[in-house]
Design a protein around this motif. Structure first.
Motif, PDB file in Angstrom:
ATOM      1  N   ALA A  34      13.796  18.511  58.050  1.00 44.15           N
ATOM      2  CA  ALA A  34      14.148  18.101  56.683  1.00 44.15           C
ATOM      3  C   ALA A  34      14.717  16.689  56.666  1.00 44.15           C
ATOM      4  N   LEU A  35      15.655  16.415  57.593  1.00 45.41           N
ATOM      5  CA  LEU A  35      16.255  15.083  57.645  1.00 45.41           C
ATOM      6  C   LEU A  35      15.232  14.027  58.060  1.00 45.41           C
ATOM      7  N   GLY A  36      14.342  14.399  58.983  1.00 45.47           N
ATOM      8  CA  GLY A  36      13.292  13.469  59.393  1.00 45.47           C
ATOM      9  C   GLY A  36      12.388  13.104  58.232  1.00 45.47           C
ATOM     10  N   LEU A  37      12.025  14.081  57.419  1.00 43.78           N
ATOM     11  CA  LEU A  37      11.156  13.812  56.272  1.00 43.78           C
ATOM     12  C   LEU A  37      11.878  12.948  55.237  1.00 43.78           C
ATOM     13  N   ILE A  38      13.145  13.256  54.958  1.00 41.05           N
ATOM     14  CA  ILE A  38      13.902  12.449  53.998  1.00 41.05           C
ATOM     15  C   ILE A  38      14.012  11.003  54.487  1.00 41.05           C
ATOM     16  N   THR A  39      14.299  10.839  55.782  1.00 40.90           N
ATOM     17  CA  THR A  39      14.437   9.504  56.348  1.00 40.90           C
ATOM     18  C   THR A  39      13.119   8.751  56.286  1.00 40.90           C
ATOM     19  N   TYR A  40      12.033   9.441  56.592  1.00 43.45           N
ATOM     20  CA  TYR A  40      10.711   8.822  56.497  1.00 43.45           C
ATOM     21  C   TYR A  40      10.460   8.326  55.081  1.00 43.45           C
ATOM     22  N   LYS A  41      10.826   9.126  54.104  1.00 41.48           N
ATOM     23  CA  LYS A  41      10.653   8.726  52.707  1.00 41.48           C
ATOM     24  C   LYS A  41      11.533   7.534  52.349  1.00 41.48           C
ATOM     25  N   LEU A  42      12.750   7.503  52.892  1.00 44.72           N
ATOM     26  CA  LEU A  42      13.650   6.377  52.615  1.00 44.72           C
ATOM     27  C   LEU A  42      13.101   5.068  53.188  1.00 44.72           C
ATOM     28  N   LEU A  43      12.411   5.167  54.330  1.00 45.39           N
ATOM     29  CA  LEU A  43      11.917   3.974  55.012  1.00 45.39           C
ATOM     30  C   LEU A  43      10.547   3.517  54.522  1.00 45.39           C
ATOM     31  N   HIS A  44       9.899   4.316  53.706  1.00 45.86           N
ATOM     32  CA  HIS A  44       8.560   3.962  53.208  1.00 45.86           C
ATOM     33  C   HIS A  44       8.508   4.188  51.706  1.00 45.86           C
ATOM     34  N   GLU A  50       2.275   7.291  55.258  1.00 48.06           N
ATOM     35  CA  GLU A  50       1.130   8.091  55.666  1.00 48.06           C
ATOM     36  C   GLU A  50       1.240   9.457  54.987  1.00 48.06           C
ATOM     37  N   LYS A  51       0.333   9.727  54.086  1.00 52.42           N
ATOM     38  CA  LYS A  51       0.409  10.966  53.305  1.00 52.42           C
ATOM     39  C   LYS A  51       0.326  12.200  54.191  1.00 52.42           C
ATOM     40  N   CYS A 103      10.325  14.675  47.890  1.00 54.24           N
ATOM     41  CA  CYS A 103       8.860  14.555  47.907  1.00 54.24           C
ATOM     42  C   CYS A 103       8.247  14.997  46.576  1.00 54.24           C
ATOM     43  N   SER A 104       8.928  14.724  45.472  1.00 53.95           N
ATOM     44  CA  SER A 104       8.431  14.956  44.098  1.00 53.95           C
ATOM     45  C   SER A 104       8.202  16.428  43.773  1.00 53.95           C
ATOM     46  N   PHE A 105       8.851  17.343  44.515  1.00 56.15           N
ATOM     47  CA  PHE A 105       8.638  18.769  44.308  1.00 56.15           C
ATOM     48  C   PHE A 105       9.086  19.204  42.918  1.00 56.15           C
ATOM     49  N   LEU A 106      10.083  18.548  42.359  1.00 54.23           N
ATOM     50  CA  LEU A 106      10.560  18.893  41.017  1.00 54.23           C
ATOM     51  C   LEU A 106      10.236  17.810  40.003  1.00 54.23           C
ATOM     52  N   ASP A 107       9.229  16.995  40.295  1.00 54.71           N
ATOM     53  CA  ASP A 107       8.764  16.001  39.328  1.00 54.71           C
ATOM     54  C   ASP A 107       7.574  16.562  38.552  1.00 54.71           C
ATOM     55  N   LYS A 108       7.375  16.024  37.373  1.00 54.78           N
ATOM     56  CA  LYS A 108       6.259  16.493  36.546  1.00 54.78           C
ATOM     57  C   LYS A 108       4.930  16.274  37.270  1.00 54.78           C
ATOM     58  N   GLU A 109       4.821  15.107  37.923  1.00 56.56           N
ATOM     59  CA  GLU A 109       3.609  14.797  38.683  1.00 56.56           C
ATOM     60  C   GLU A 109       3.907  14.924  40.167  1.00 56.56           C
ATOM     61  N   TYR A 110       3.236  15.854  40.818  1.00 55.79           N
ATOM     62  CA  TYR A 110       3.402  16.034  42.258  1.00 55.79           C
ATOM     63  C   TYR A 110       2.502  15.036  42.979  1.00 55.79           C
ATOM     64  N   LEU A 111       3.051  14.272  43.938  1.00 55.71           N
ATOM     65  CA  LEU A 111       2.348  13.133  44.516  1.00 55.71           C
ATOM     66  C   LEU A 111       1.589  13.459  45.800  1.00 55.71           C
TER      67      LEU A 111
END
Length: 457
Positions: A34-44, A50-51, A103-111
């Motif tokens: 979970a932390l790795g994914l959040i950090t990846y999102k923060l850095l990109h 990379e999707k 990762c936009s899980f609770l956004d209207k548009e899922y990316l």
């Protein structure tokens, strides 16, 4: 690796070639992933990431969820047929939800790839909302005395003796606040959110705040749990959480308690630079996770660390960005704040390795060499640096303030020296001329000092 013939991306708890291969062969760590994914999102940003990394990490997080809608610390390979069942942990559940929300899980548009979600019967926004709400209900069912212990307590024989802990309760506050903000954004776009779900989240936040303030000592510092001594790590952790909340959550009686906490924290933050002044028990949480193996409960020891260096810096930034609480500080407390923003920034940056195998990673205070670079120390440092990046003007103003103080102090000292010399050796007329010039010089210097540019060295 593959689980159930589906590729997943997961992250190691420790960046170390010596231990990572063995861990990869044994299990996935939910907290680290979970932390790795959040950090990846923060850095990109969304354009250059990379999707596939994000999609496969999301699959890993969803795969690690327990049937009761919680997350445990690890998932062993072959979990579909394993006879082991690990109880849910509060902090891990919060981290997993935070990662999905990032990762936009609770956004209207899922990316991202919706096919990954359909593997888990999550077909649309309504399903994503319900998925999160079910985990919130699990949190509600597992709270203790308005707050949260580290784990579920269903295996405890005397649950009345279990006290909530600061780290778990603060994690829940942060996660519920994120969910609440997302729900409000969806409502503004005419997406219906069940009122009872919204009310549950708000009720849990209010009760969690009461539980958290029960852990505050008369000095202002927060303890790891009610009755323990004050903790610098947990006080900084609490301040970061409290200062981000909207005023509707901060009741009037909480405000003087927050002010007192800030003053205590500023009086103790100087200790973080010296290992001998910070006891390991101040920033390590140690507890047992229950594993059911063939209907026998077994204990698995867990050591969660609050990266005190990052959290202290985050708390300093949070205080400096709060206009309300900055006004409550004395002139001396502001000087202390600005001094430590600069000092703590350099202290944190010295923890980052600039060459070799771990270039870019941040050290923690663990003594074992293979555990020197856990993912959470790098994650929390990056959170702090992203806050600086997103509001550099406020940070720059705080960082450079101490140099302005030094210039003013130097100018004042020079004035006093010159005036003293004239007072001793000059006549009455020269004394008044020097005094008038000193006052005029100080006044004229102020706008010059304020406009000076200072480098971050």
């Amino acid at each position: 690796m593959k689980i159930s013939n589906k590729e997943v991306v997961h992250f190691p708890l420790f960046f170390s070639e010596q231990v990572a291969p063995n861990i990869n062969m044994e299990y996935m760590d939910s907290c680290a992933t979970a932390l790795g994914l959040i950090t990846y999102k923060l850095l990109h940003n969304t354009k250059d990431e990379e999707k596939e990394v994000v999609n496969k990490s999301i699959r890993a997080i969803l795969k690690m969820q327990n049937p009761d809608k919680s997350w445990s610390s690890v998932l062993y390979q072959g979990n579909d047929k394993q006879k082991k069942q690990l109880d849910g942990i509060i902090i891990e559940t919060c981290f997993a939800l935070n990662a999905l929300i990032e990762c936009s899980f609770l956004d209207k548009e899922y990316l991202y790839d919706e096919n990954v979600l359909t593997e888990f019967q999550i077909n649309d926004l309504s399903d994503r909302i319900n998925f999160v709400v079910e985990s919130v209900k699990w949190l509600d069912q597992n709270k203790e005395d308005n707050g949260w212990y580290y784990t579920t307590t269903k295996h405890f024989t005397e649950t009345d003796s279990i006290l909530p802990t600061a780290s778990a309760t603060i994690s829940v506050i942060n996660t519920l606040h994120q969910i609440s903000s997302k729900f409000e954004a969806l409502q503004s776009e005419n997406i219906q959110i069940k009122q009872q779900d919204f009310n549950l989240i708000k009720t849990l936040i209010h009760s969690a705040l009461k539980a958290l303030f029960d852990m505050q000592k008369s000095s202002g510092g927060f303890s790891k749990k009610r009755g323990d001594a004050e903790s610098i790590a947990q006080t900084s952790n609490a301040l970061v959480a409290l200062l981000q909340l909207e005023t509707n959550y901060i009741q009037p009686e909480f405000e003087p308690k927050i002010e007192l906490s800030i003053k205590w924290f500023l009086s103790k933050v100087n200790n973080i630079y010296d290992d001998e002044k910070v006891d390991v028990t101040d920033y390590f949480d140690e507890y047992d996770q229950i594993i059911e193996e063939e209907q026998r409960p077994l204990k698995r020891p867990i050591r969660h660390e609050t990266h005190i260096d990052s959290y202290s810096f985050l708390a300093l930034l949070s205080i400096s960005q709060s206009k309300k609480y900055m006004k409550s500080l004395s002139s001396w407390s502001r000087i202390v704040l600005y001094y430590h923003i600069k000092k703590s920034y350099h202290h944190l940056m010295k923890l980052q390795t600039d060459d070799g195998q771990f270039s870019g990673a941040f050290e923690c205070r663990r003594k074992i060499q293979s555990e020197k670079y856990p993912i959470y120390s790098t994650y929390q440092a990056i959170v702090a640096l992203k806050i600086i990046q997103n509001d550099f003007e406020t940070f720059y103003k705080s960082y450079s303030t101490m140099r302005k103080y030094y210039y003013r102090l130097g100018l004042l000292l020079l004035t006093v020296i010159v005036f003293g010399l004239v007072l001793v050796f000059g006549n009455n007329k020269s004394k008044w001329v020097v005094f008038a010039l000193s006052v005029a010089g100080n006044i004229a210097a102020q706008p010059i000092i304020q406009k000076m540019n200072f480098r971050l060295w």
